[in-house]
Design a protein around this motif. Structure first.
Motif, short mmCIF file in Angstrom:
data_model
loop_
_atom_site.label_atom_id
_atom_site.label_comp_id
_atom_site.label_asym_id
_atom_site.label_seq_id
_atom_site.Cartn_x
_atom_site.Cartn_y
_atom_site.Cartn_z
N VAL A 89 46.20 -19.06 25.68
CA VAL A 89 47.50 -19.37 26.29
C VAL A 89 47.35 -20.03 27.65
O VAL A 89 48.32 -20.16 28.41
N GLY A 90 46.14 -20.49 27.97
CA GLY A 90 45.95 -21.17 29.24
C GLY A 90 44.49 -21.22 29.62
O GLY A 90 43.61 -20.83 28.84
N VAL B 203 42.43 -18.21 29.20
CA VAL B 203 43.44 -17.17 29.38
C VAL B 203 43.91 -16.81 27.98
O VAL B 203 44.40 -17.66 27.25
N THR C 223 41.63 -20.97 33.18
CA THR C 223 41.35 -20.77 34.59
C THR C 223 40.62 -22.01 35.11
O THR C 223 39.99 -22.73 34.34
N THR D 278 45.49 -20.45 37.73
CA THR D 278 45.57 -20.28 36.29
C THR D 278 46.71 -21.14 35.75
O THR D 278 47.82 -21.09 36.27
N LEU D 279 46.40 -21.93 34.74
CA LEU D 279 47.40 -22.79 34.10
C LEU D 279 47.71 -22.23 32.72
O LEU D 279 46.81 -22.10 31.89
N THR D 280 48.96 -21.86 32.49
CA THR D 280 49.35 -21.35 31.18
C THR D 280 50.04 -22.45 30.38
O THR D 280 50.64 -23.37 30.94
N ALA D 281 49.94 -22.33 29.05
CA ALA D 281 50.48 -23.39 28.21
C ALA D 281 50.66 -22.88 26.78
O ALA D 281 49.99 -21.94 26.35
N ASP D 282 51.55 -23.53 26.06
CA ASP D 282 51.69 -23.24 24.63
C ASP D 282 50.51 -23.80 23.85
O ASP D 282 50.18 -23.30 22.77
N ASP E 92 45.89 -14.21 25.13
CA ASP E 92 46.90 -13.21 24.80
C ASP E 92 46.53 -12.71 23.41
O ASP E 92 46.92 -13.30 22.40
#
Length: 389
Positions: free
Chosen positions: A183-184, A176, A186, A192-196, A178
């Motif tokens: 930023v993550g 994922v 699939t 979908t897992l988003t993360a710093d 940006d």
């Protein structure tokens, strides 16, 4: 966190203890890959002076503290780590091997390792059943052993106690993004897992996962096989291996290499290794490898000829061309971090790896040792093809 082996579990715990919201995903069960296929070695004896030895020395200091720390973090009934401060013996059986061993041990002593050359009387005290056909023996009292699955599960359980979530049976399928930043991920669950930050600690599968995320990572599987004897009264008291083992660890050759490594377990069995072979993810356990392991072990402990083998198991170690782990950010894909490439030393190096990655990721702290394991180091740059896509 991608990967629930011992490296991923150690990092998950380290980050969760700092208050981070951590999610660990693994396509299989925790400790189901490389961490379950090894012997649980915590060694300094097999590492030549340099960054990996310094990482091992730092990690062993952490292993000496971990039992007390986990005692405060886990329920009283949690299984024991089987952490044994057993020490190791390295044995040369030829004059040429003895000269090389003495030179290697001298270099290690200069780097702060306790490496004691021992005479025959002392050898008989340490290992009464060791072959008399020996040219030199060096004792490494700081070598230790742990039950690798128990240790992995303990670190992961501690991470959970500090708030981490663990999702098994979840495979990463893609990135994922940006703009240029990761930023993550699939996953196969459709979620979908988003993360710093995405930390890739998938052992020998890290190269394949990195490709899915858009970054080439030169990590490949290196196969190893171990024999396990039936239970017996203890007759092997240390981790004992022939001096050829150090050369096999450091070799980049793809063909089969076998050196003798013999040690007992808390369960009363004896583990016999060690083989190394680059043949992809071929899981077959072959008679030619088992025969070579057994023959090598008999050179150290002839009594094993009368002992039954109960089973054999194997696993894949994450091989990197310059034989150093990759720990830290990916300079090509912001948001992606690596903790992989420890080959057969991941159990022993896991705690220091977690400390280095935690300090860099959360505090931007990268000391001289940490800088040795960056992805863009000169010895690894020729193996990096292109940039993040």
């Amino acid at each position: 966190m991608v990967g629930a082996g011992i490296v991923g579990s150690a990092i998950a715990r380290a980050l969760a203890r700092e208050g981070c919201a951590v999610t660990v995903v693994d396509r299989g069960p925790s400790a189901g890959g490389t961490s379950a296929g090894g012997e649980g070695n915590l060694l300094v004896s097999d590492k030549e002076p340099g960054p990996e030895l310094r990482l091992a020395q730092r990690s062993l200091s952490s292993w000496l503290r971990i039992e007390d720390e986990l005692r405060d973090e886990l329920p009283a009934a949690f299984p024991d780590l089987e952490l044994e401060r057993k020490g190791g013996l390295v044995v040369a059986t030829t004059d040429a091997g003895a000269a090389a061993l003495r030179e290697f041990a001298a270099a290690q002593r200069a780097a702060g390792v306790t490496a004691e050359a021992v005479d025959d009387d002392r050898v008989r005290e340490l290992e009464p059943d060791l072959t008399p056909d020996r040219a030199a023996v060096v004792h490494y009292p700081d070598d230790m052993q742990v039950q690798p699955v128990a240790a992995t599960e303990a670190l992961l359980a501690a991470a959970r106690r500090h708030g981490a979530q663990v999702r098994q049976g979840v495979e990463v399928t893609g990135p994922v993004l940006d703009g240029p930043r990761l930023v993550g991920v699939t996953t196969t669950t459709g979620q979908t897992l988003t993360a710093d930050a995405v930390v890739l600690a998938a052992g020998p599968w890290s190269g394949a996962v990195a490709e899915r995320l858009g970054a080439h990572l030169p990590v490949a599987p290196r196969r190893g096989t171990v024999l396990v004897t039936s239970r017996m009264p203890q007759r092997v008291w240390h981790k004992v291996y022939d001096a050829d083992y150090v050369g096999a660890v450091g070799s980049g050759a793809a063909d089969l290499q076998v050196s003798s490594v013999v040690e007992s377990t808390a369960a009363g069995t004896v583990l016999i290794g060690s083989s190394r072979e680059r043949r992809g993810f071929d899981e077959r356990i072959e008679a030619r490898v088992l025969s070579a392991l057994a023959a090598k072990a008999l050179l150290l402990f002839p009594f094993l000829a009368d002992v039954q083998v109960m089973r054999a198991y194997g696993g894949f170690r994450p091989f990197v061309p310059d034989h150093l782990p990759v720990i830290g950010p990916d300079h090509r894909l912001p948001g992606l971090w690596h903790a992989t490439g420890h080959e057969g030393a991941g159990i022993g190096l896991s705690l220091a790896t977690a400390e280095i990655l935690r300090d860099d990721l959360l505090h931007g702290k990268r000391d001289e040792l940490a800088a040795e394991f960056r992805l863009d180091r000169p010895t690894l740059l020729p193996h990096l093809e292109g940039t993040a896509r």
